[in-house]
Write a protein that holds these residues in place. Structure first.
Motif, PDB file in Angstrom:
ATOM      1  N   ILE A  43       0.879  -1.163   0.000  1.00  0.00           N
ATOM      2  CA  ILE A  43       0.000   0.000   0.000  1.00  0.00           C
ATOM      3  C   ILE A  43       0.917   1.213   0.000  1.00  0.00           C
ATOM      4  N   ILE A  44       0.841   1.997  -1.078  1.00  0.00           N
ATOM      5  CA  ILE A  44       1.806   3.079  -1.265  1.00  0.00           C
ATOM      6  C   ILE A  44       1.194   4.472  -1.166  1.00  0.00           C
ATOM      7  N   GLU A  45      -0.118   4.549  -1.120  1.00  0.00           N
ATOM      8  CA  GLU A  45      -0.786   5.847  -1.055  1.00  0.00           C
ATOM      9  C   GLU A  45      -2.211   5.631  -0.606  1.00  0.00           C
ATOM     10  N   GLY A  46      -2.788   6.647   0.019  1.00  0.00           N
ATOM     11  CA  GLY A  46      -4.210   6.589   0.316  1.00  0.00           C
ATOM     12  C   GLY A  46      -4.553   6.879   1.753  1.00  0.00           C
ATOM     13  N   ASP A  47      -5.839   6.783   1.991  1.00  0.00           N
ATOM     14  CA  ASP A  47      -6.399   7.202   3.266  1.00  0.00           C
ATOM     15  C   ASP A  47      -6.066   6.285   4.440  1.00  0.00           C
ATOM     16  N   VAL A  48      -5.601   5.065   4.181  1.00  0.00           N
ATOM     17  CA  VAL A  48      -5.261   4.171   5.291  1.00  0.00           C
ATOM     18  C   VAL A  48      -3.856   4.431   5.827  1.00  0.00           C
ATOM     19  N   LEU A  49      -3.064   5.196   5.075  1.00  0.00           N
ATOM     20  CA  LEU A  49      -1.717   5.531   5.545  1.00  0.00           C
ATOM     21  C   LEU A  49      -1.774   6.825   6.353  1.00  0.00           C
ATOM     22  N   SER A  50      -1.118   6.814   7.496  1.00  0.00           N
ATOM     23  CA  SER A  50      -1.040   8.029   8.302  1.00  0.00           C
ATOM     24  C   SER A  50       0.210   8.797   7.893  1.00  0.00           C
ATOM     25  N   ALA A  51       0.380   9.961   8.460  1.00  0.00           N
ATOM     26  CA  ALA A  51       1.557  10.777   8.158  1.00  0.00           C
ATOM     27  C   ALA A  51       2.842  10.088   8.609  1.00  0.00           C
ATOM     28  N   ASP A  52       2.731   9.134   9.524  1.00  0.00           N
ATOM     29  CA  ASP A  52       3.901   8.441  10.059  1.00  0.00           C
ATOM     30  C   ASP A  52       4.257   7.162   9.307  1.00  0.00           C
ATOM     31  N   ILE A  53       3.427   6.753   8.340  1.00  0.00           N
ATOM     32  CA  ILE A  53       3.674   5.497   7.622  1.00  0.00           C
ATOM     33  C   ILE A  53       3.920   5.792   6.152  1.00  0.00           C
ATOM     34  N   GLU A  54       5.093   5.379   5.674  1.00  0.00           N
ATOM     35  CA  GLU A  54       5.454   5.562   4.270  1.00  0.00           C
ATOM     36  C   GLU A  54       4.727   4.555   3.386  1.00  0.00           C
ATOM     37  N   LYS A  55       4.740   3.282   3.809  1.00  0.00           N
ATOM     38  CA  LYS A  55       4.037   2.233   3.073  1.00  0.00           C
ATOM     39  C   LYS A  55       3.862   1.028   3.980  1.00  0.00           C
ATOM     40  N   ILE A  56       2.930   0.162   3.567  1.00  0.00           N
ATOM     41  CA  ILE A  56       2.701  -1.109   4.261  1.00  0.00           C
ATOM     42  C   ILE A  56       2.823  -2.205   3.218  1.00  0.00           C
TER      43      ILE A  56
END
Length: 157
Positions: A83-96
């Motif tokens: 997951i590289i972009e979008g609403d599930v990523l917070s400001a502290d997470i670059e990717k999952i």
């Protein structure tokens, strides 16, 4: 960047090849059917379906995520995506990133092994409650796919 990895396992009564076909190869069609609360639509925004392909998944509430296919192994029923972009990523997470492998269980079903890696910005920690919530959502989605496959024994053979 911080890197935090979690390993999880789920079990299913469905054989690995069939589960892989449904949950990986036909996910764009199947997930909106079996889990309309999880995905409204998916569209390819870059690539041809192989590694490097980026999809935009629109959620029912209008939010979205972009995920990139990192790897796929049809022979070993394994795939990786981030997951590289979008609403599930917070400001502290670059990717999952997720690597999922469907392995035969002794009972004839599957053991679904998932390695999730959170890549955080700087020294930011992973929110353990969010990680647990993600695991529970994944397990729920796997159970919905399993239920569909059990109810439709000729699908994805």
């Amino acid at each position: 960047m911080g890197v935090f990895t979690f390993d999880d396992e789920f079990t299913s009564t469905v054989a690995p090849a069939r589960f892989f076909k449904a949950a990986v190869l036909d996910a764009d069609n199947l997930f909106p059917k079996v889990a309309p609360q999880a995905a409204k639509s998916a569209e390819t925004v870059e690539g041809n379906g192989g590694p490097g392909t980026v999809e935009k998944i629109t959620l029912p509430d209008g939010k979205y995520v972009k995920q990139r296919l990192d790897s796929i192994d049809h022979d070993n029923f394994t795939y990786g995506h981030s997951i590289i972009e979008g609403d599930v990523l917070s400001a502290d997470i670059e990717k999952i990133s997720h690597v999922t492998k469907f392995v035969a269980s002794p009972s004839g079903g599957s053991i679904i092994k998932v390695t999730t890696t959170f890549h955080t910005v700087g020294d930011a920690p992973v929110d353990e409650a969010k990680a647990k919530e993600g695991k529970e959502k994944a397990e729920g989605l796997f159970k919905l796919v399993e239920g569909y496959l059990e109810a439709n024994p000729s699908a994805y053979n």
